[in-house]
Motif scaffolding. Structure first.
Motif, PDB file in Angstrom:
ATOM      1  N   GLU A  37       7.135 -20.812 -18.149  1.00  8.02           N
ATOM      2  CA  GLU A  37       7.515 -21.578 -16.957  1.00  8.02           C
ATOM      3  C   GLU A  37       6.330 -21.864 -16.030  1.00  8.02           C
ATOM      4  O   GLU A  37       6.432 -22.700 -15.141  1.00  8.02           O
ATOM      5  N   ASN A  38       5.226 -21.198 -16.252  1.00  5.67           N
ATOM      6  CA  ASN A  38       4.040 -21.483 -15.431  1.00  5.67           C
ATOM      7  C   ASN A  38       3.087 -22.463 -16.113  1.00  5.67           C
ATOM      8  O   ASN A  38       1.923 -22.574 -15.743  1.00  5.67           O
ATOM      9  N   THR A  39       3.602 -23.181 -17.139  1.00  4.81           N
ATOM     10  CA  THR A  39       2.769 -24.193 -17.812  1.00  4.81           C
ATOM     11  C   THR A  39       2.351 -25.244 -16.797  1.00  4.81           C
ATOM     12  O   THR A  39       3.175 -25.784 -16.047  1.00  4.81           O
ATOM     13  N   ALA A  40       1.067 -25.553 -16.788  1.00  2.00           N
ATOM     14  CA  ALA A  40       0.524 -26.472 -15.781  1.00  2.00           C
ATOM     15  C   ALA A  40       0.947 -27.909 -16.070  1.00  2.00           C
ATOM     16  O   ALA A  40       1.181 -28.301 -17.230  1.00  2.00           O
ATOM     17  N   SER A  41       1.049 -28.688 -15.005  1.00  2.00           N
ATOM     18  CA  SER A  41       1.360 -30.107 -15.146  1.00  2.00           C
ATOM     19  C   SER A  41       0.253 -30.794 -15.946  1.00  2.00           C
ATOM     20  O   SER A  41      -0.941 -30.501 -15.794  1.00  2.00           O
ATOM     21  N   GLY A  42       0.673 -31.725 -16.832  1.00  2.00           N
ATOM     22  CA  GLY A  42      -0.287 -32.422 -17.687  1.00  2.00           C
ATOM     23  C   GLY A  42      -0.478 -31.756 -19.020  1.00  2.00           C
ATOM     24  O   GLY A  42      -1.185 -32.306 -19.902  1.00  2.00           O
ATOM     25  N   SER A  43       0.118 -30.562 -19.213  1.00  2.00           N
ATOM     26  CA  SER A  43      -0.041 -29.865 -20.500  1.00  2.00           C
ATOM     27  C   SER A  43       0.759 -30.595 -21.584  1.00  2.00           C
ATOM     28  O   SER A  43       1.850 -31.125 -21.350  1.00  2.00           O
ATOM     29  N   LEU A  44       0.197 -30.628 -22.795  1.00  2.00           N
ATOM     30  CA  LEU A  44       0.838 -31.283 -23.935  1.00  2.00           C
ATOM     31  C   LEU A  44       1.962 -30.405 -24.461  1.00  2.00           C
ATOM     32  O   LEU A  44       1.773 -29.214 -24.712  1.00  2.00           O
ATOM     33  N   VAL A  45       3.125 -30.998 -24.677  1.00  2.00           N
ATOM     34  CA  VAL A  45       4.265 -30.284 -25.248  1.00  2.00           C
ATOM     35  C   VAL A  45       4.287 -30.496 -26.763  1.00  2.00           C
ATOM     36  O   VAL A  45       4.328 -29.538 -27.534  1.00  2.00           O
ATOM     37  N   ILE A  46       4.283 -31.752 -27.206  1.00  2.00           N
ATOM     38  CA  ILE A  46       4.307 -32.072 -28.639  1.00  2.00           C
ATOM     39  C   ILE A  46       3.793 -33.507 -28.819  1.00  2.00           C
ATOM     40  O   ILE A  46       3.921 -34.349 -27.927  1.00  2.00           O
ATOM     41  N   ASN A  47       3.220 -33.765 -29.971  1.00  2.00           N
ATOM     42  CA  ASN A  47       2.773 -35.118 -30.328  1.00  2.00           C
ATOM     43  C   ASN A  47       3.625 -35.595 -31.503  1.00  2.00           C
ATOM     44  O   ASN A  47       3.454 -35.152 -32.638  1.00  2.00           O
ATOM     45  N   LEU A  48       4.604 -36.445 -31.180  1.00  4.24           N
ATOM     46  CA  LEU A  48       5.505 -36.947 -32.219  1.00  4.24           C
ATOM     47  C   LEU A  48       4.802 -38.034 -33.053  1.00  4.24           C
ATOM     48  O   LEU A  48       4.003 -38.830 -32.527  1.00  4.24           O
ATOM     49  N   ASN A  49       5.165 -38.067 -34.325  1.00  5.75           N
ATOM     50  CA  ASN A  49       4.551 -39.057 -35.222  1.00  5.75           C
ATOM     51  C   ASN A  49       5.606 -39.535 -36.215  1.00  5.75           C
ATOM     52  O   ASN A  49       5.992 -38.821 -37.135  1.00  5.75           O
ATOM     53  N   ALA A  50       6.065 -40.745 -36.000  1.00  7.87           N
ATOM     54  CA  ALA A  50       7.047 -41.345 -36.918  1.00  7.87           C
ATOM     55  C   ALA A  50       6.320 -42.307 -37.893  1.00  7.87           C
ATOM     56  O   ALA A  50       5.264 -42.866 -37.555  1.00  7.87           O
ATOM     57  N   ILE A  51       6.896 -42.471 -39.073  1.00  8.88           N
ATOM     58  CA  ILE A  51       6.280 -43.303 -40.122  1.00  8.88           C
ATOM     59  C   ILE A  51       7.206 -44.484 -40.434  1.00  8.88           C
ATOM     60  O   ILE A  51       8.411 -44.304 -40.618  1.00  8.88           O
ATOM     61  N   ASP A  52       6.626 -45.697 -40.502  1.00  8.27           N
ATOM     62  CA  ASP A  52       7.364 -46.902 -40.885  1.00  8.27           C
ATOM     63  C   ASP A  52       6.679 -47.493 -42.123  1.00  8.27           C
ATOM     64  O   ASP A  52       5.474 -47.757 -42.104  1.00  8.27           O
ATOM     65  N   LEU A  53       7.462 -47.682 -43.194  1.00 10.84           N
ATOM     66  CA  LEU A  53       6.905 -48.153 -44.467  1.00 10.84           C
ATOM     67  C   LEU A  53       6.601 -49.651 -44.461  1.00 10.84           C
ATOM     68  O   LEU A  53       5.966 -50.169 -45.403  1.00 10.84           O
ATOM     69  N   ASP A  54       7.057 -50.331 -43.422  1.00 11.61           N
ATOM     70  CA  ASP A  54       6.736 -51.750 -43.341  1.00 11.61           C
ATOM     71  C   ASP A  54       5.263 -51.917 -43.013  1.00 11.61           C
ATOM     72  O   ASP A  54       4.535 -50.950 -42.732  1.00 11.61           O
ATOM     73  N   GLU A  55       4.833 -53.152 -43.069  1.00  8.34           N
ATOM     74  CA  GLU A  55       3.441 -53.467 -42.771  1.00  8.34           C
ATOM     75  C   GLU A  55       3.381 -54.458 -41.624  1.00  8.34           C
ATOM     76  O   GLU A  55       4.366 -55.113 -41.271  1.00  8.34           O
ATOM     77  N   GLY A  56       2.172 -54.469 -40.987  1.00  8.71           N
ATOM     78  CA  GLY A  56       1.982 -55.434 -39.937  1.00  8.71           C
ATOM     79  C   GLY A  56       2.743 -55.055 -38.685  1.00  8.71           C
ATOM     80  O   GLY A  56       2.872 -53.880 -38.325  1.00  8.71           O
ATOM     81  N   ILE A  57       3.291 -56.092 -38.039  1.00  8.57           N
ATOM     82  CA  ILE A  57       3.985 -55.851 -36.778  1.00  8.57           C
ATOM     83  C   ILE A  57       5.244 -55.032 -36.968  1.00  8.57           C
ATOM     84  O   ILE A  57       5.688 -54.340 -36.063  1.00  8.57           O
TER      85      ILE A  57
END
Length: 798
Positions: free
Chosen positions: A247-267
């Motif tokens: 609960e004393n985690t400082a503001s601005g600390s990273l919680v998680i970096n999500l990474n989703a994958i899309d099999l399409d290409e381009g936009i």
């Protein structure tokens, strides 16, 4: 409902709780119950008599902001006082309990009551929006799943278990499964591939039904648009992420970096991340997400005591046309740290505390509170300093009783000031304190005591009536009426009401009449002192009042004032002792020390001993003396101030050896003030003269020694004083001792009354008053053999 065990175990537990002065009850009631709804018979369950609820100042305290419950003091029933919304109080918590504290006085006791709020199915399932729009590309194969936003239900338990139903159609069905967090999700499954040319839009109704009784439902419109091309949605590597944060985690600390994958290409492969509409607003204010990278960071201070769990629904959506999306859950557990200082409260205190209170008396009820959890919220309570006569006794759930652990004495300690400290078990431990002041009330347990057991007072005689002679003082360490002292004289031993009185409040002693040393030399009595406490206590002291002599009595001759005739046969040799003058003074000490001298004009050939009173010749007397009868005037003075005196006249007749002595000669002073003596050379006369001379020489030596060691003092005036030994004469005589003193003036009172003048006449026979001839030696009084002690002052007679 009451959850006590049944039968004998219930009775035993109730009896034990009553004996300890504390207990715990558990009731339950449905939320939304109307005012007056019966909860339980709290007075009966606590073992309290209904008729004594008011006299014992029954009161109930709740820890919340509203008084949801009330007790009818007439029948002891606990009932609902105001509307209770379980969802408002406890949100989604499974256990919703309200804590009540019951306190009664006389004797002091307290109880803990828990009321569990039962959930009722009063909240229908609710969707976040009135409609959900899905864009589904054509040619997507059968079995493709689309995650829908499910409904939420504020109830708990079975009342919040939702089932979903889709309106009848040919292309879609529902697949209800369980996520890792055991919450229901809704998945729309494509059964038959879509054909935009056949139907570009599909309108469906999704219905959510809870598990309560009666069942409640909620609906949402599903608008499904059929699109082309982008047929691959983003995919997360896992559907649920579990994170733990301090609960004393400082503001601005990273919680998680999500990474989703899309099999399409381009936009169609590019995507953005954002919170689902299901995420509450204050969650969004606590955590932030980067739409491009999927990073979730802390943007506001966390507080375990405010919220200890966060459920974040994250949507990853590609930029295809139409865009495809995928959801995942990020579950964040907040870990507690020891960041809350424990608090201590005094719920009740009984002061002042009588000093005769019994051991185990409950002085105060103290409670402790720590908002932390686990070991960080476990507290212990203790006193400082440890030497106070109190101790803390644990009752239950951080409640303590302050009880008396040692006997009290207000005269030693009038009040106790100590600190009650509460400390948690966190690392590092946190603590807080309050200061208690317990005054001790007085009881009458101390008798008045005089400053000394006995007093010696010296008072000069002839004091004015009503004079203040001394002040006695007694002390009582108690206070108020217990220390209010009055004095009186105990007259059981000797009635003193005519002599001495004492002022009842000040202890001043007064002489009621003028004292006379010659009549009364010592007053001894007891002065008593009593306090005004209940019961009354007394003390006493002995007072000795010595009356001091003043020179108020002149020397007195016990015989006649007429002239006294002495017959002498001439010639007489120088230094011949003719006789001895003896006077008495009723005073004592220095005031009774007498001195003899001849008046100048009548001295002639005679001299008198300054302190002995012996009359003798200064030179030889022959037959040629011109005056055959000579008169001597003797002056007797004391040493008092003022000096008093008296006179005596002595006549001396000179006769030749051939003169005839007549037998009818009368001596007017014989037998009273002077005694004729026969001048016969005998052993007794020589012994007497030698003895007188020797003792006179010894007295002179003592006089010289005392003059070297003692200065003359005036005896004290009437008034207060201690017993002292006073040197009252110029020759160092001691005028008083601590015992009764008498005056000794050379002879006893009896002898002094009969023999005041002693005459030594060697050749002339002496005739008594009856005319009989008596030998001069036989007429010598015992006083002639005594040494004049006037110059020695006063002798202490044991």
């Amino acid at each position: 409902m009451l959850t006590w065990p049944k039968g004998l175990l219930q009775l035993l537990l109730l009896h034990t709780a009553w004996e300890m002065g504390s207990g715990q009850l558990h009731y339950s009631v449905l939320e939304e119950s109307q005012h007056g709804t019966f909860v339980g018979r709290i007075a009966q369950d606590l073992g309290l008599e209904v008729s004594k609820l008011v006299p014992r100042m029954f009161r109930m305290l709740s820890k919340g902001e509203k008084d949801y419950f009330e007790v009818n003091l007439q029948n002891g029933i606990l009932f609902v006082n105001s509307r209770i919304d379980r969802e408002e109080l406890c949100a989604k918590n499974a256990d919703c309990v309200l804590h009540l504290e019951v306190i009664v006085e006389k004797p002091l006791a307290f109880f803990h009551v828990e009321v569990e709020i039962k959930d009722m199915n009063d909240n229908p399932p609710i969707f976040s929006a009135r409609e959900q729009i899905l864009s589904i590309a054509e040619l997507i194969t059968s079995g493709t799943q689309f995650l829908l936003e499910g409904a939420s239900d504020a109830d708990i338990g079975t009342n919040a278990v939702l089932t979903y139903k889709l309106s009848p159609n040919n292309h879609f069905s529902l697949d209800s499964g369980s996520d890792e967090d055991e919450t229901n999700s809704v998945v729309l499954v494509l059964k038959v591939p879509l054909d935009r040319e056949e139907s570009p839009v599909h309108h469906l109704v999704l219905t959510a039904t809870d598990g309560g009784e009666p069942k409640l439902t909620g609906t949402v419109q599903l608008v499904i648009k059929v699109l082309d091309v982008n047929d691959n949605p983003p995919v997360f590597n896992q559907s649920v992420y579990r994170i733990k944060l301090l609960e004393n985690t400082a503001s601005g600390s990273l919680v998680i970096n999500l990474n989703a994958i899309d099999l399409d290409e381009g936009i169609n492969r590019e995507m953005s991340y954002f919170f689902s509409n299901k995420v509450p607003l204050h969650f969004k204010n606590t955590f932030g997400i980067n739409t491009d990278t999927g990073e979730i960071k802390v943007i506001e201070k966390l507080d375990y005591e405010d919220t200890n769990f966060y459920e974040l629904h994250i949507v990853a959506e590609d930029k295809g046309s139409p865009p495809l999306s995928k959801q995942c859950k990020v579950l964040i557990d907040i870990l507690d740290i020891n960041d809350n200082i424990p608090e201590v409260f005094v719920n009740s205190i009984s002061v002042p505390l009588p000093e005769d209170s019994t051991l185990g008396t409950v002085v105060a009820i103290i409670s402790a509170l720590d908002k932390d959890s686990g070991i960080n919220g476990q507290v212990r309570c203790f006193l400082w300093p440890t030497g106070v006569p109190f101790k803390l006794k644990f009752t239950f759930k951080n409640y303590y009783s302050l009880i008396l652990d040692a006997t009290l004495d207000r005269e030693q300690v009038a009040e106790y000031k100590f600190v009650v400290t509460v400390e948690d078990q966190g690392i590092p431990p946190l603590s807080s304190s309050i200061t208690l002041l317990v005054p001790i009330s007085d009881i009458n347990d101390n008798a008045p005591a005089f400053t000394q057991p006995s007093y010696t007072v010296f008072v000069k005689e002839n004091n004015p009536p009503g004079a203040h002679i001394f002040t006695v003082s007694a002390l009582d360490p108690d206070v108020a009426g217990n220390a209010l002292i009055t004095y009186w004289i105990d007259e059981k031993l000797w009635p003193l009401s005519n002599y001495i009185s004492v002022h009842s409040e000040s202890g001043k002693l007064y002489a009621l009449q003028s004292l006379d040393y010659e009549e009364l030399k010592l007053l001894e009595f007891q002065v008593r002192a009593k306090d005004a406490g209940m019961p009354t206590l007394c003390g006493n002291a002995t007072v000795q009042v010595f009356v001091m002599d003043e020179n108020d009595n002149a020397p007195a001759m016990s015989g006649s004032s007429e002239e006294n005739l002495i017959l002498l046969v001439v010639p007489v040799m120088p230094g011949h002792i003719v006789g001895k003058i003896h006077a008495l003074d009723a005073d004592s000490g220095y005031n009774a020390w007498l001195r003899y001298e001849l008046v100048e004009e009548s001295s002639g050939p005679w001299s008198v001993g300054q302190y002995s009173g012996e009359v003798s010749t200064k030179y030889s007397l022959g037959e040629s003396e011109e005056s055959r009868i000579q008169s001597l005037l003797v002056l007797v003075k004391d040493h008092g101030k003022p000096q008093l005196s008296a006179t005596a006249t002595l006549s001396v007749s000179l006769v030749t050896s051939g003169q005839t002595i007549k037998t009818d000669i009368t001596l007017p002073w014989s037998g009273e003030n002077f005694v004729p003596l026969v001048d016969s050379i005998n052993v007794y006369l020589i012994i007497a003269i030698c003895s007188v001379s020797s003792l006179f020489l010894l007295s002179t030596l003592i006089y010289v020694a005392l003059r070297c060691h003692c200065k003359a003092k005036e005896s004290m005036v009437y008034g207060p004083g201690m017993a002292t030994l006073v040197c009252a004469s110029e020759v160092g005589s001691w005028s008083y001792s601590n015992r009764h003193s008498h005056i000794l003036a050379g002879v006893s009172a009896e002898a002094g009354a009969k023999s005041d003048l002693m005459i030594f006449s060697p050749n002339i026979p002496v005739f008594a008053n009856n005319g009989e001839f008596r030998n001069g030696t036989e007429l010598i009084s015992d006083s002639a053999k005594e040494v004049s002690c006037a110059h020695c002052g006063v002798f202490d007679i044991k």
